[in-house]
Structures are given as structure tokens and as C-alpha cells.
Design a protein around this motif. Structure first.
Motif, PDB file in Angstrom:
ATOM      1  N   THR A  28     152.297  93.119  34.385  1.00 25.80           N
ATOM      2  CA  THR A  28     151.151  93.729  35.067  1.00 25.80           C
ATOM      3  C   THR A  28     150.619  94.922  34.289  1.00 25.80           C
ATOM      4  N   LEU A  52     148.161  92.213  32.440  1.00 23.05           N
ATOM      5  CA  LEU A  52     147.218  91.964  33.526  1.00 23.05           C
ATOM      6  C   LEU A  52     146.232  93.108  33.717  1.00 23.05           C
ATOM      7  N   MET A 102     143.109  90.618  33.444  1.00 23.58           N
ATOM      8  CA  MET A 102     142.540  90.151  34.711  1.00 23.58           C
ATOM      9  C   MET A 102     141.077  90.552  34.893  1.00 23.58           C
ATOM     10  N   SER A 120     138.208  87.749  35.293  1.00 21.69           N
ATOM     11  CA  SER A 120     137.423  87.833  36.532  1.00 21.69           C
ATOM     12  C   SER A 120     135.936  87.886  36.226  1.00 21.69           C
ATOM     13  N   ILE A 160     138.797  85.337  42.527  1.00 20.94           N
ATOM     14  CA  ILE A 160     140.135  84.960  42.989  1.00 20.94           C
ATOM     15  C   ILE A 160     140.038  83.932  44.102  1.00 20.94           C
ATOM     16  N   TYR A 215     147.626  83.397  45.196  1.00 29.51           N
ATOM     17  CA  TYR A 215     146.438  83.825  44.462  1.00 29.51           C
ATOM     18  C   TYR A 215     146.314  83.085  43.132  1.00 29.51           C
ATOM     19  N   LYS A 216     145.088  82.679  42.837  1.00 30.69           N
ATOM     20  CA  LYS A 216     144.779  82.048  41.555  1.00 30.69           C
ATOM     21  C   LYS A 216     143.365  82.465  41.151  1.00 30.69           C
ATOM     22  N   PHE A 217     143.073  82.367  39.862  1.00 28.85           N
ATOM     23  CA  PHE A 217     141.681  82.491  39.471  1.00 28.85           C
ATOM     24  C   PHE A 217     140.953  81.227  39.916  1.00 28.85           C
ATOM     25  N   ASP A 274     145.007  80.511  34.840  1.00 28.94           N
ATOM     26  CA  ASP A 274     144.562  80.557  36.237  1.00 28.94           C
ATOM     27  C   ASP A 274     145.685  81.003  37.177  1.00 28.94           C
ATOM     28  N   ILE A 292     147.951  83.507  36.560  1.00 27.52           N
ATOM     29  CA  ILE A 292     148.501  84.852  36.350  1.00 27.52           C
ATOM     30  C   ILE A 292     148.320  85.799  37.542  1.00 27.52           C
ATOM     31  N   PRO A 293     147.309  85.604  38.438  1.00 27.21           N
ATOM     32  CA  PRO A 293     147.285  86.475  39.613  1.00 27.21           C
ATOM     33  C   PRO A 293     148.515  86.330  40.497  1.00 27.21           C
TER      34      PRO A 293
END
Length: 221
Positions: A41, A45, A49, A53, A65, A81-83, A118, A120-121
Motif C-alpha cells: 500500500t 498502491l 491506484m 483510477s 472501483i 473491491y476491484k477496479f 484489477d 489490487i484494491p
């Protein structure tokens, strides 16, 4: 619980056998998850992220998201959670697994799926305690409805926290599972992992997943 909400059509079913907690996962697995998730993170991230995004929202209408209800530890539901990788609001419609050349998938989404970016969230899910870094992949509850009572041992995969990646995915068992035999193969890998999990295995699976990300997943539609 999965037994209470197997799918949105209110399937009335009852879990015949309770999920037996697995006690042979290696000690300090949760500590490993927290340390790794915090490092990823902070180092990756925090800057990656926002970039992804921005790409998602600039190339297609809808949020960056995507939130989906999935089955977690002991069958309890959680928000995964996913992209977002599909057109909006198509990704909010009736559940249908993504297939090859699926027109719902955006151009950016196709790249994210092939590289696993997709997912990584879900490091947020790890920090929240919903998931582990390595473990059986969490399935949408609609998919669980197809196998919970029909595939022996299927509920057992939820006796541990689900993972961002897993042994099955590292061994190439990913993508669409329209054929029940594919799900059976995944379950066999999941059961092996639950019985033999170790920090060495987790590191190996993470490295295999990273290599697959760099090469591109051929089964990630």
C-alpha cells in the motif's frame, strides 16, 4: 452467511454440514498479510491506484472501483473491491461470468484483467480483515449457489480467509468456470493449499503470480 444468501433469487437452502475451522494454517499468517499489505500500500498502491483510477474513469463512464458481494471466511459475505473493467452499468446487471471476447469489458479493463491489476484494491480487503494475500479465491455468491451443495467439499474452501491470489490461480486455474470440471480442479488446489499452507508456499505463490502478471494471463478475459 452463504447459506442464507446464495443468490439474489432467494434460494431457500440450508447448509447440511457446518464448515469446520482449519487449524493447520501456519502461525502468524495474519501478521504476514498485514506486513505485506502495508508495504504494498505504501510503496505501490499510494501512486498506482490514482493512476489506474484516472485511466478507468477517463476511458469509460462509471466509477473507478467496482464493489461486489463475495463469500468470505466461514461463508460470511463481504464487499470485495476491484477496479471496474466492464462498461457501466453493464457490470451492475444480472450476474454472468466474463467470457472470451466479452463485449462488456472495456479496453483498459482487458489490460487490467490480463495483468491482474484489477485485483489490487483487494489489499484494502486484506487490511480490513476480509481477505488474505494468499488463499482460495472468493467467488461471487451467485457462483457459490451452483456448487455449494453439488460439489463435495466445496464449502470447505471457506474455512479460511479467501485470497487475492491462490495456488489454483498460480497453477493456471483461473477465468471462466462454465464447466464443473474446471471448478473441481480449482477445489483440489484449494484443499491442498489449506492442508499444506506455509509462509514459504505463500511467498512462492506470490512470485508465481507476479511472473504471470508480467507475462499476461491468457485465460483472463
Amino acid at each position: 452467511m452463504v447459506s442464507n444468501a446464495l443468490d439474489p433469487h432467494r434460494i431457500k437452502a440450508r447448509v447440511r454440514q457446518p464448515i469446520t475451522p482449519v487449524i493447520n494454517l501456519y502461525k502468524h499468517k495474519r501478521l504476514f498479510d498485514l506486513v505485506m499489505a502495508c508495504l504494498v500500500t505504501l510503496l505501490i498502491l499510494s501512486w498506482l491506484m490514482p493512476i489506474i483510477s484516472l485511466l478507468v474513469v477517463l476511458t469509460s463512464r462509471g466509477p473507478a472501483i467496482f464493489r461486489q458481494t463475495r463469500s468470505g471466511l466461514n461463508g460470511k459475505n463481504f464487499t470485495c473491491y476491484k477496479f471496474r473493467t466492464m462498461q457501466w452499468p453493464a457490470s451492475k446487471g444480472p450476474f454472468r461470468q466474463v467470457s472470451k471476447d466479452d463485449t462488456r469489458v472495456t479496453a483498459v479493463g482487458r489490460v487490467l484483467r490480463r495483468t491482474n491489476l484489477d485485483e489490487i484494491p483487494q489489499f484494502i480487503n486484506v487490511l480490513r480483515g476480509d481477505m488474505s494475500i494468499v488463499g482460495p479465491r472468493p467467488h461471487p455468491i451467485q457462483l457459490d449457489a451452483q456448487f455449494w451443495f453439488n460439489l463435495p467439499g466445496y464449502p470447505h474452501r471457506y474455512s479460511v480467509r479467501p485470497g487475492i491470489t491462490g495456488l489454483a490461480q498460480a497453477q493456471g486455474c483461473r477465468g471462466e468456470t462454465g464447466n464443473p470440471l474446471k471448478m473441481k480442479h480449482r477445489l483440489m488446489y484449494d484443499q491442498f493449499y489449506i492442508r499444506n499452507a506455509s509462509i514459504r508456499m505463500d511467498i512462492s505463490i506470490c512470485l508465481q503470480t507476479l511472473m504471470t502478471m508480467l507475462k499476461g494471463n491468457t485465460d483472463a478475459f
